[in-house]
Design a protein around this motif. Sequence first.
Motif, mmCIF file in Angstrom:
data_model
loop_
_atom_site.group_PDB
_atom_site.id
_atom_site.type_symbol
_atom_site.label_atom_id
_atom_site.label_comp_id
_atom_site.label_asym_id
_atom_site.label_seq_id
_atom_site.Cartn_x
_atom_site.Cartn_y
_atom_site.Cartn_z
ATOM 1 N N TYR A 31 53.461 43.715 41.447
ATOM 2 C CA TYR A 31 53.615 42.300 41.751
ATOM 3 C C TYR A 31 53.268 42.076 43.216
ATOM 4 O O TYR A 31 54.136 41.920 44.069
ATOM 5 C CB TYR A 31 55.036 41.826 41.442
ATOM 6 N N SER A 32 51.973 42.082 43.502
ATOM 7 C CA SER A 32 51.533 41.952 44.895
ATOM 8 C C SER A 32 50.221 41.184 44.952
ATOM 9 O O SER A 32 49.597 40.901 43.932
ATOM 10 C CB SER A 32 51.350 43.338 45.524
ATOM 11 N N ILE A 33 49.814 40.907 46.159
ATOM 12 C CA ILE A 33 48.551 40.203 46.380
ATOM 13 C C ILE A 33 47.369 41.057 45.939
ATOM 14 O O ILE A 33 46.333 40.537 45.530
ATOM 15 C CB ILE A 33 48.420 39.765 47.869
ATOM 16 N N VAL A 34 47.535 42.382 45.989
ATOM 17 C CA VAL A 34 46.459 43.286 45.580
ATOM 18 C C VAL A 34 46.146 43.087 44.092
ATOM 19 O O VAL A 34 44.982 43.045 43.697
ATOM 20 C CB VAL A 34 46.836 44.757 45.875
ATOM 21 N N ILE A 35 47.172 42.937 43.287
ATOM 22 C CA ILE A 35 46.947 42.711 41.852
ATOM 23 C C ILE A 35 46.323 41.333 41.639
ATOM 24 O O ILE A 35 45.438 41.169 40.800
ATOM 25 C CB ILE A 35 48.264 42.846 41.059
ATOM 26 N N GLY A 36 46.749 40.343 42.396
ATOM 27 C CA GLY A 36 46.132 39.018 42.296
ATOM 28 C C GLY A 36 44.651 39.068 42.626
ATOM 29 O O GLY A 36 43.817 38.491 41.916
ATOM 30 N N ALA A 37 44.312 39.795 43.678
ATOM 31 C CA ALA A 37 42.905 39.952 44.047
ATOM 32 C C ALA A 37 42.158 40.744 42.981
ATOM 33 O O ALA A 37 41.002 40.439 42.667
ATOM 34 C CB ALA A 37 42.796 40.648 45.406
ATOM 35 N N SER A 38 42.823 41.734 42.395
ATOM 36 C CA SER A 38 42.201 42.541 41.347
ATOM 37 C C SER A 38 41.905 41.695 40.107
ATOM 38 O O SER A 38 40.844 41.827 39.492
ATOM 39 C CB SER A 38 43.118 43.710 40.983
ATOM 40 N N ILE A 39 42.831 40.835 39.747
ATOM 41 C CA ILE A 39 42.616 39.944 38.604
ATOM 42 C C ILE A 39 41.438 39.016 38.868
ATOM 43 O O ILE A 39 40.569 38.830 38.010
ATOM 44 C CB ILE A 39 43.892 39.143 38.281
ATOM 45 N N LEU A 40 41.411 38.447 40.054
ATOM 46 C CA LEU A 40 40.309 37.561 40.428
ATOM 47 C C LEU A 40 38.976 38.318 40.405
ATOM 48 O O LEU A 40 37.974 37.825 39.878
ATOM 49 C CB LEU A 40 40.568 36.961 41.812
ATOM 50 N N TYR A 41 38.966 39.525 40.962
ATOM 51 C CA TYR A 41 37.739 40.326 40.951
ATOM 52 C C TYR A 41 37.300 40.630 39.524
ATOM 53 O O TYR A 41 36.111 40.568 39.220
ATOM 54 C CB TYR A 41 37.920 41.636 41.724
ATOM 55 N N PHE A 64 34.125 48.694 29.425
ATOM 56 C CA PHE A 64 34.865 49.708 30.178
ATOM 57 C C PHE A 64 35.774 49.062 31.218
ATOM 58 O O PHE A 64 36.890 49.532 31.460
ATOM 59 C CB PHE A 64 33.914 50.700 30.850
ATOM 60 N N ASN A 65 35.334 47.980 31.828
ATOM 61 C CA ASN A 65 36.164 47.270 32.791
ATOM 62 C C ASN A 65 37.386 46.661 32.107
ATOM 63 O O ASN A 65 38.482 46.664 32.671
ATOM 64 C CB ASN A 65 35.356 46.189 33.509
ATOM 65 N N VAL A 66 37.214 46.155 30.898
ATOM 66 C CA VAL A 66 38.350 45.603 30.139
ATOM 67 C C VAL A 66 39.366 46.715 29.865
ATOM 68 O O VAL A 66 40.575 46.520 30.033
ATOM 69 C CB VAL A 66 37.869 44.941 28.828
ATOM 70 N N PHE A 67 38.882 47.888 29.456
ATOM 71 C CA PHE A 67 39.792 49.016 29.235
ATOM 72 C C PHE A 67 40.552 49.353 30.515
ATOM 73 O O PHE A 67 41.745 49.649 30.486
ATOM 74 C CB PHE A 67 39.032 50.252 28.753
ATOM 75 N N TYR A 68 39.850 49.311 31.645
ATOM 76 C CA TYR A 68 40.478 49.593 32.932
ATOM 77 C C TYR A 68 41.600 48.609 33.214
ATOM 78 O O TYR A 68 42.734 49.001 33.482
ATOM 79 C CB TYR A 68 39.432 49.534 34.057
ATOM 80 N N PHE A 69 41.297 47.314 33.159
ATOM 81 C CA PHE A 69 42.337 46.381 33.578
ATOM 82 C C PHE A 69 43.467 46.257 32.575
ATOM 83 O O PHE A 69 44.599 45.973 32.952
ATOM 84 C CB PHE A 69 41.779 45.028 34.056
ATOM 85 N N VAL A 70 43.213 46.514 31.305
ATOM 86 C CA VAL A 70 44.318 46.533 30.339
ATOM 87 C C VAL A 70 45.251 47.700 30.662
ATOM 88 O O VAL A 70 46.478 47.556 30.635
ATOM 89 C CB VAL A 70 43.792 46.617 28.884
ATOM 90 N N SER A 71 44.675 48.839 30.991
ATOM 91 C CA SER A 71 45.490 50.006 31.341
ATOM 92 C C SER A 71 46.323 49.743 32.594
ATOM 93 O O SER A 71 47.488 50.129 32.657
ATOM 94 C CB SER A 71 44.600 51.230 31.559
ATOM 95 N N ILE A 85 37.743 52.417 42.834
ATOM 96 C CA ILE A 85 38.534 53.609 42.545
ATOM 97 C C ILE A 85 39.459 53.922 43.720
ATOM 98 O O ILE A 85 40.614 54.304 43.536
ATOM 99 C CB ILE A 85 37.620 54.816 42.258
ATOM 100 N N PHE A 86 38.957 53.715 44.922
ATOM 101 C CA PHE A 86 39.697 54.076 46.125
ATOM 102 C C PHE A 86 40.663 52.990 46.572
ATOM 103 O O PHE A 86 41.371 53.162 47.560
ATOM 104 C CB PHE A 86 38.724 54.441 47.241
ATOM 105 N N LEU A 87 40.703 51.887 45.863
ATOM 106 C CA LEU A 87 41.627 50.819 46.212
ATOM 107 C C LEU A 87 42.908 50.934 45.384
ATOM 108 O O LEU A 87 43.849 51.610 45.780
ATOM 109 C CB LEU A 87 40.955 49.456 46.047
ATOM 110 N N LEU A 88 42.939 50.326 44.238
ATOM 111 C CA LEU A 88 44.170 50.282 43.447
ATOM 112 C C LEU A 88 44.538 51.610 42.791
ATOM 113 O O LEU A 88 45.675 52.073 42.956
ATOM 114 C CB LEU A 88 44.074 49.155 42.410
ATOM 115 N N PRO A 89 43.657 52.278 42.059
ATOM 116 C CA PRO A 89 44.093 53.510 41.386
ATOM 117 C C PRO A 89 44.577 54.602 42.343
ATOM 118 O O PRO A 89 45.613 55.231 42.093
ATOM 119 C CB PRO A 89 42.840 53.966 40.626
#
Length: 164
Positions: free
Chosen positions: A50-60, A32-39, A97-101
Amino acid sequence: MSMNEEQFIKRDRMRFAKNTLSSGLALLAILFNVFYFVSIYKSDVGSYYYSIVIGASILYNLIFMLLVFLSSEGVKGYNVSYAYVLLAVGVLQIVRIFLLPVSAHAAVVTVNQQETIVMQTAQFIRVVVYLVASAVCCLVAGVVGIRKSRVLSAHMASLEQKVA
């Protein structure tokens, strides 16, 4: 065969069988997490992503998948510590849920002189469902892992008392 004998056999069998329910749920949480990040990562709405938030999200996401996979192997062997890790990660999935989405759903960017919502409602609902499903899988896997680990520990202690 009496009910006590059946319960004893069921608990004794745990010594030789793996906790596949918790392990399978943890692996499902990864899916389910893979489906989330692919979406999320296939979205290309201006430069919003293109921000630090996405970089942190990828790392997480990388840490999440490694941690949950390790925990799936740990709970398979009735190690209660990994069950607690799954509970913590499940809570973090809800927090995500309350961060990126939520912020992407509320954000508007200008692309080709047109204002565009970064995350449309359909995608927002889909990624929230993925995160909630991932969280539920982690939380249930953790609770089942704790319960089964305690049952097995109590059974092993009772066997040691019978031998002594």
